[in-house]
Motif scaffolding. Structure first.
Motif, PDB file in Angstrom:
ATOM      1  N   MET A   1      41.351  30.405  26.930  1.00 51.94           N
ATOM      2  CA  MET A   1      40.460  31.358  27.542  1.00 51.94           C
ATOM      3  C   MET A   1      40.135  30.969  28.986  1.00 51.94           C
ATOM      4  N   LEU A   2      39.792  29.703  29.217  1.00 49.65           N
ATOM      5  CA  LEU A   2      39.475  29.268  30.577  1.00 49.65           C
ATOM      6  C   LEU A   2      40.651  29.501  31.524  1.00 49.65           C
ATOM      7  N   GLN A   3      41.834  29.109  31.079  1.00 49.44           N
ATOM      8  CA  GLN A   3      43.012  29.259  31.937  1.00 49.44           C
ATOM      9  C   GLN A   3      43.290  30.726  32.246  1.00 49.44           C
ATOM     10  N   SER A   4      43.076  31.614  31.282  1.00 49.46           N
ATOM     11  CA  SER A   4      43.339  33.030  31.530  1.00 49.46           C
ATOM     12  C   SER A   4      42.357  33.598  32.562  1.00 49.46           C
ATOM     13  N   ILE A   5      41.135  33.089  32.583  1.00 50.75           N
ATOM     14  CA  ILE A   5      40.158  33.547  33.573  1.00 50.75           C
ATOM     15  C   ILE A   5      40.580  33.082  34.966  1.00 50.75           C
ATOM     16  N   VAL A   6      40.966  31.814  35.086  1.00 52.63           N
ATOM     17  CA  VAL A   6      41.404  31.274  36.378  1.00 52.63           C
ATOM     18  C   VAL A   6      42.650  32.013  36.854  1.00 52.63           C
ATOM     19  N   THR A   7      43.577  32.280  35.958  1.00 49.88           N
ATOM     20  CA  THR A   7      44.797  32.994  36.317  1.00 49.88           C
ATOM     21  C   THR A   7      44.475  34.407  36.805  1.00 49.88           C
ATOM     22  N   ALA A   8      43.561  35.082  36.132  1.00 48.46           N
ATOM     23  CA  ALA A   8      43.184  36.436  36.552  1.00 48.46           C
ATOM     24  C   ALA A   8      42.549  36.434  37.938  1.00 48.46           C
ATOM     25  N   ALA A   9      41.868  35.346  38.296  1.00 50.71           N
ATOM     26  CA  ALA A   9      41.203  35.251  39.600  1.00 50.71           C
ATOM     27  C   ALA A   9      42.177  34.907  40.723  1.00 50.71           C
ATOM     28  N   GLU A  10      43.424  34.584  40.382  1.00 48.04           N
ATOM     29  CA  GLU A  10      44.427  34.228  41.400  1.00 48.04           C
ATOM     30  C   GLU A  10      45.084  35.439  42.050  1.00 48.04           C
ATOM     31  N   VAL A  11      44.757  36.603  41.577  1.00 49.10           N
ATOM     32  CA  VAL A  11      45.368  37.822  42.096  1.00 49.10           C
ATOM     33  C   VAL A  11      45.083  37.929  43.598  1.00 49.10           C
ATOM     34  N   PRO A  12      46.128  38.051  44.402  1.00 44.46           N
ATOM     35  CA  PRO A  12      45.879  38.228  45.842  1.00 44.46           C
ATOM     36  C   PRO A  12      45.045  39.493  46.071  1.00 44.46           C
ATOM     37  N   ASP A  13      44.165  39.439  47.018  1.00 38.11           N
ATOM     38  CA  ASP A  13      43.312  40.578  47.366  1.00 38.11           C
ATOM     39  C   ASP A  13      42.393  41.017  46.234  1.00 38.11           C
ATOM     40  N   ILE A  14      42.027  40.075  45.338  1.00 36.08           N
ATOM     41  CA  ILE A  14      41.065  40.421  44.290  1.00 36.08           C
ATOM     42  C   ILE A  14      39.769  40.853  44.961  1.00 36.08           C
ATOM     43  N   SER A  15      39.154  41.866  44.420  1.00 35.76           N
ATOM     44  CA  SER A  15      37.895  42.331  45.017  1.00 35.76           C
ATOM     45  C   SER A  15      36.798  41.310  44.734  1.00 35.76           C
ATOM     46  N   GLU A  16      35.824  41.279  45.605  1.00 36.16           N
ATOM     47  CA  GLU A  16      34.714  40.353  45.407  1.00 36.16           C
ATOM     48  C   GLU A  16      33.972  40.626  44.097  1.00 36.16           C
ATOM     49  N   PRO A  17      33.666  41.883  43.756  1.00 38.99           N
ATOM     50  CA  PRO A  17      33.005  42.133  42.468  1.00 38.99           C
ATOM     51  C   PRO A  17      33.852  41.689  41.268  1.00 38.99           C
ATOM     52  N   ASP A  18      35.166  41.879  41.337  1.00 37.56           N
ATOM     53  CA  ASP A  18      36.027  41.436  40.237  1.00 37.56           C
ATOM     54  C   ASP A  18      36.022  39.913  40.128  1.00 37.56           C
ATOM     55  N   PHE A  19      36.064  39.225  41.274  1.00 35.47           N
ATOM     56  CA  PHE A  19      36.019  37.764  41.252  1.00 35.47           C
ATOM     57  C   PHE A  19      34.691  37.276  40.685  1.00 35.47           C
ATOM     58  N   VAL A  20      33.603  37.890  41.099  1.00 39.98           N
ATOM     59  CA  VAL A  20      32.277  37.485  40.612  1.00 39.98           C
ATOM     60  C   VAL A  20      32.178  37.690  39.097  1.00 39.98           C
ATOM     61  N   ALA A  21      32.736  38.788  38.598  1.00 39.53           N
ATOM     62  CA  ALA A  21      32.725  39.025  37.147  1.00 39.53           C
ATOM     63  C   ALA A  21      33.501  37.935  36.416  1.00 39.53           C
ATOM     64  N   LEU A  22      34.663  37.566  36.952  1.00 39.34           N
ATOM     65  CA  LEU A  22      35.448  36.483  36.341  1.00 39.34           C
ATOM     66  C   LEU A  22      34.712  35.154  36.461  1.00 39.34           C
ATOM     67  N   ASP A  23      34.061  34.928  37.584  1.00 36.54           N
ATOM     68  CA  ASP A  23      33.276  33.719  37.791  1.00 36.54           C
ATOM     69  C   ASP A  23      32.205  33.598  36.714  1.00 36.54           C
ATOM     70  N   GLY A  24      31.509  34.679  36.453  1.00 33.61           N
ATOM     71  CA  GLY A  24      30.491  34.671  35.402  1.00 33.61           C
ATOM     72  C   GLY A  24      31.081  34.374  34.035  1.00 33.61           C
ATOM     73  N   ARG A  25      32.228  34.969  33.747  1.00 38.32           N
ATOM     74  CA  ARG A  25      32.902  34.698  32.463  1.00 38.32           C
ATOM     75  C   ARG A  25      33.292  33.230  32.363  1.00 38.32           C
ATOM     76  N   LEU A  26      33.774  32.666  33.472  1.00 38.58           N
ATOM     77  CA  LEU A  26      34.169  31.259  33.478  1.00 38.58           C
ATOM     78  C   LEU A  26      32.963  30.362  33.209  1.00 38.58           C
ATOM     79  N   HIS A  27      31.875  30.625  33.895  1.00 37.71           N
ATOM     80  CA  HIS A  27      30.675  29.810  33.690  1.00 37.71           C
ATOM     81  C   HIS A  27      30.199  29.896  32.241  1.00 37.71           C
ATOM     82  N   ARG A  28      30.247  31.099  31.667  1.00 35.63           N
ATOM     83  CA  ARG A  28      29.805  31.239  30.273  1.00 35.63           C
ATOM     84  C   ARG A  28      30.738  30.494  29.325  1.00 35.63           C
ATOM     85  N   GLN A  29      32.029  30.572  29.566  1.00 41.70           N
ATOM     86  CA  GLN A  29      32.986  29.879  28.705  1.00 41.70           C
ATOM     87  C   GLN A  29      32.806  28.363  28.787  1.00 41.70           C
TER      88      GLN A  29
END
Length: 109
Positions: A1-29
């Protein structure tokens, strides 16, 4: 799960809101993986404020890239079961954000 969150955040040009959502998921995990119910409860109680804060600071120059690099180091250490390295990476991540916020607040004065 952690790795999939980090991988999803590697998308070039990820939007800031999308990154923040993934960041929150990472912190919770991470809190959940710690096995400490109190840490998970604390995260759940501040997650909304964390998201609001993150949306305000993620636009600082280089913040998203540095956050992602820090998260990668933390996750790699967790997956390697290197608790000392994970703790060091997490500490360094928090310290770096704190320094950046202090510099930004001095610049705005």
């Amino acid at each position: 799960m952690l790795q999939s969150i980090v991988t999803a955040a590697e998308v070039p040009d990820i939007s800031e809101p999308d990154f923040v959502a993934l960041d929150g998921r990472l912190h919770r995990q991470v809190a959940e993986a710690s096995g400490y119910p109190l840490l998970l409860h604390m995260w759940d109680s501040i997650s909304t404020q964390f998201e609001q804060y993150s949306l305000r600071v993620i636009g600082m120059p280089g913040r998203l890239e540095r956050a992602h690099a820090d998260h990668c180091g933390i996750v790699d250490a967790i997956l390697d079961r290197d608790h000392e390295s994970a703790a060091r990476h997490a500490h360094d991540h928090v310290a770096a954000v704190q320094l950046e916020l202090q510099k930004a607040s001095r610049t705005r004065r």
